[in-house]
Scaffold this motif. Sequence first.
Motif, PDB file in Angstrom:
ATOM      1  N   ALA A   1       0.121  76.100  20.057  1.00 59.29           N
ATOM      2  CA  ALA A   1      -0.973  75.182  20.415  1.00 59.29           C
ATOM      3  C   ALA A   1      -0.707  73.764  19.908  1.00 59.29           C
ATOM      4  CB  ALA A   1      -2.292  75.704  19.840  1.00 59.29           C
ATOM      5  N   VAL A   2      -0.161  73.678  18.673  1.00 62.75           N
ATOM      6  CA  VAL A   2      -0.023  72.359  18.026  1.00 62.75           C
ATOM      7  C   VAL A   2       1.289  71.684  18.413  1.00 62.75           C
ATOM      8  CG1 VAL A   2       0.189  71.204  15.776  1.00 62.75           C
ATOM      9  CG2 VAL A   2      -1.498  73.032  16.087  1.00 62.75           C
ATOM     10  N   GLU A   3       2.362  72.488  18.519  1.00 62.12           N
ATOM     11  CA  GLU A   3       3.696  71.883  18.689  1.00 62.12           C
ATOM     12  C   GLU A   3       4.349  72.213  20.019  1.00 62.12           C
ATOM     13  OE1 GLU A   3       5.650  73.360  15.164  1.00 62.12           O
ATOM     14  OE2 GLU A   3       4.935  71.651  13.986  1.00 62.12           O
ATOM     15  N   GLY A   4       3.759  73.133  20.781  1.00 60.09           N
ATOM     16  CA  GLY A   4       4.331  73.496  22.078  1.00 60.09           C
ATOM     17  C   GLY A   4       3.871  72.535  23.161  1.00 60.09           C
ATOM     18  N   PRO A   5       4.330  72.768  24.385  1.00 59.51           N
ATOM     19  CA  PRO A   5       3.852  71.935  25.495  1.00 59.51           C
ATOM     20  C   PRO A   5       2.387  72.240  25.822  1.00 59.51           C
ATOM     21  CG  PRO A   5       5.243  73.733  26.308  1.00 59.51           C
ATOM     22  CD  PRO A   5       5.275  73.813  24.803  1.00 59.51           C
ATOM     23  N   VAL A   6       1.706  71.266  26.409  1.00 60.62           N
ATOM     24  CA  VAL A   6       0.341  71.510  26.903  1.00 60.62           C
ATOM     25  C   VAL A   6       0.478  72.411  28.126  1.00 60.62           C
ATOM     26  CG1 VAL A   6      -1.711  70.453  27.925  1.00 60.62           C
ATOM     27  CG2 VAL A   6      -0.501  69.294  26.062  1.00 60.62           C
ATOM     28  N   ALA A   7      -0.127  73.578  28.045  1.00 59.39           N
ATOM     29  CA  ALA A   7       0.054  74.545  29.131  1.00 59.39           C
ATOM     30  C   ALA A   7      -1.141  75.491  29.181  1.00 59.39           C
ATOM     31  CB  ALA A   7       1.335  75.344  28.890  1.00 59.39           C
ATOM     32  N   SER A   8      -1.505  75.879  30.396  1.00 59.91           N
ATOM     33  CA  SER A   8      -2.650  76.783  30.544  1.00 59.91           C
ATOM     34  C   SER A   8      -2.338  78.172  29.987  1.00 59.91           C
ATOM     35  CB  SER A   8      -3.073  76.880  32.002  1.00 59.91           C
ATOM     36  OG  SER A   8      -2.036  77.469  32.753  1.00 59.91           O
ATOM     37  N   MET A   9      -1.055  78.462  29.700  1.00 64.23           N
ATOM     38  CA  MET A   9      -0.735  79.760  29.103  1.00 64.23           C
ATOM     39  C   MET A   9      -1.182  79.831  27.636  1.00 64.23           C
ATOM     40  SD  MET A   9       0.234  81.480  31.518  1.00 64.23           S
ATOM     41  CE  MET A   9       0.833  83.000  30.794  1.00 64.23           C
ATOM     42  N   ILE A  10      -1.379  78.669  27.019  1.00 63.14           N
ATOM     43  CA  ILE A  10      -1.914  78.597  25.641  1.00 63.14           C
ATOM     44  C   ILE A  10      -3.065  77.592  25.733  1.00 63.14           C
ATOM     45  CG2 ILE A  10      -1.411  77.877  23.232  1.00 63.14           C
ATOM     46  CD1 ILE A  10       0.256  80.274  23.846  1.00 63.14           C
ATOM     47  N   THR A  11      -4.257  78.078  26.004  1.00 65.19           N
ATOM     48  CA  THR A  11      -5.319  77.103  26.333  1.00 65.19           C
ATOM     49  C   THR A  11      -5.658  76.190  25.152  1.00 65.19           C
ATOM     50  OG1 THR A  11      -7.011  78.799  26.010  1.00 65.19           O
ATOM     51  CG2 THR A  11      -6.296  78.365  28.282  1.00 65.19           C
ATOM     52  N   ALA A  12      -5.402  76.655  23.915  1.00 69.51           N
ATOM     53  CA  ALA A  12      -5.647  75.787  22.755  1.00 69.51           C
ATOM     54  C   ALA A  12      -4.753  74.548  22.785  1.00 69.51           C
ATOM     55  CB  ALA A  12      -5.433  76.560  21.453  1.00 69.51           C
ATOM     56  N   SER A  13      -3.626  74.597  23.511  1.00 64.26           N
ATOM     57  CA  SER A  13      -2.733  73.431  23.568  1.00 64.26           C
ATOM     58  C   SER A  13      -3.394  72.245  24.262  1.00 64.26           C
ATOM     59  CB  SER A  13      -1.413  73.784  24.266  1.00 64.26           C
ATOM     60  OG  SER A  13      -1.645  74.047  25.645  1.00 64.26           O
ATOM     61  N   ALA A  14      -4.440  72.510  25.049  1.00 67.26           N
ATOM     62  CA  ALA A  14      -5.156  71.411  25.725  1.00 67.26           C
ATOM     63  C   ALA A  14      -5.763  70.449  24.703  1.00 67.26           C
ATOM     64  CB  ALA A  14      -6.249  71.974  26.635  1.00 67.26           C
ATOM     65  N   LEU A  15      -5.974  70.944  23.474  1.00 71.95           N
ATOM     66  CA  LEU A  15      -6.558  70.079  22.427  1.00 71.95           C
ATOM     67  C   LEU A  15      -5.620  68.936  22.055  1.00 71.95           C
ATOM     68  CD1 LEU A  15      -8.089  72.929  20.279  1.00 71.95           C
ATOM     69  CD2 LEU A  15      -9.360  71.281  21.680  1.00 71.95           C
ATOM     70  N   GLN A  16      -4.336  69.045  22.427  1.00 73.61           N
ATOM     71  CA  GLN A  16      -3.421  67.906  22.208  1.00 73.61           C
ATOM     72  C   GLN A  16      -3.888  66.678  22.982  1.00 73.61           C
ATOM     73  OE1 GLN A  16       0.742  68.884  22.813  1.00 73.61           O
ATOM     74  NE2 GLN A  16       0.422  70.955  22.039  1.00 73.61           N
ATOM     75  N   MET A  17      -4.682  66.908  24.047  1.00 69.48           N
ATOM     76  CA  MET A  17      -5.192  65.799  24.855  1.00 69.48           C
ATOM     77  C   MET A  17      -6.533  65.283  24.321  1.00 69.48           C
ATOM     78  SD  MET A  17      -2.930  65.764  27.350  1.00 69.48           S
ATOM     79  CE  MET A  17      -3.650  64.953  28.761  1.00 69.48           C
ATOM     80  N   HIS A  18      -7.068  65.957  23.304  1.00 70.38           N
ATOM     81  CA  HIS A  18      -8.393  65.581  22.792  1.00 70.38           C
ATOM     82  C   HIS A  18      -8.244  64.491  21.731  1.00 70.38           C
ATOM     83  CE1 HIS A  18     -12.172  65.937  20.570  1.00 70.38           C
ATOM     84  NE2 HIS A  18     -12.675  66.323  21.722  1.00 70.38           N
ATOM     85  N   PRO A  19      -9.092  63.445  21.791  1.00 67.88           N
ATOM     86  CA  PRO A  19      -8.893  62.325  20.868  1.00 67.88           C
ATOM     87  C   PRO A  19      -9.268  62.591  19.411  1.00 67.88           C
ATOM     88  CG  PRO A  19     -10.783  61.928  22.318  1.00 67.88           C
ATOM     89  CD  PRO A  19     -10.116  63.177  22.809  1.00 67.88           C
ATOM     90  N   ASN A  20     -10.007  63.643  19.119  1.00 65.23           N
ATOM     91  CA  ASN A  20     -10.451  63.822  17.729  1.00 65.23           C
ATOM     92  C   ASN A  20     -10.536  65.301  17.357  1.00 65.23           C
ATOM     93  OD1 ASN A  20     -11.442  63.454  15.188  1.00 65.23           O
ATOM     94  ND2 ASN A  20     -13.213  62.227  15.791  1.00 65.23           N
TER      95      ASN A  20
END
Length: 249
Positions: free
Chosen positions: A198-217
């Motif tokens: 989630a934190v270091e992988g690519p933003v991908a729907s396979m790990i929905t927590a990775s979408a938080l990389q796009m969140h400002p806070n």
Amino acid sequence: MSIAAAREVAQVLNAKPNAVLGMATGSTPLGLYQELVRMYARRELDFSHVTTFNLDEYVGLPVSHPQSYHHFMHEHFFRHVNIPPQNVHIPSGTTTNYAAFCDWYEQRIREAGGIDLQILGIGSDGHIAFNEPGSSLSSRTRLKTLAKSTIDDNARFFKERDEVPIYAITMGVGTILEARRVLLLATGKNKAGAVAAAVEGPVASMITASALQMHPNTQVLLDEEAASSLKMRDYYDWVQEKKPNAPKV
Ligand code: PGA
């Protein structure tokens, strides 16, 4: 981790006593709720103007079912603090019209002014709320079929695996991304892979927590085990160490 998370929640409530909080269930936030209850008992916190929205609920479990998220929230948090019952929102697992209910839930969040702070756990498959792998990163509150791995993970709370509901109603990833602040919490070795992805992988729907990389806070609070697969761990520690001396912005 729970004490650090409680401090963040307290900071939000001190700045905005009528804050809107997004609540999560599961084992992870239990210590946070205990700490908030303790702070309330010591009169350090007041929830009388707070509004809450829970992330999700199992479909088919009545509110009185011991494994329903309604029951969980009441037992572990709501009955111990002074949030007015009319300010508490938890998705219905027993509505007769899920589509209409989901629209209403989204509308209620908007009418409340949006979520100021969303508390999140993470599934071992990288989900946030019940946004299983493959969920659209712009999804909204909807009915969702649970992944088999989630059913396995959650079977520990039920007598039989067959009793675990297969469907849930959940806020979408898009709903969660609209929260002003997000606190993602994780503990234990079995979350280490999901946290790293989630934190270091690519933003991908396979790990929905990775979408938080796009969140400002978004802030991620972990114990040592949950942090154990992070590649950039040294850098994160360095940042924490240097932060107090950084130029004030
Ligand atoms: P847990 O669940 O806190 O019980 O591990 C987290 C989640 O599935 O989001």
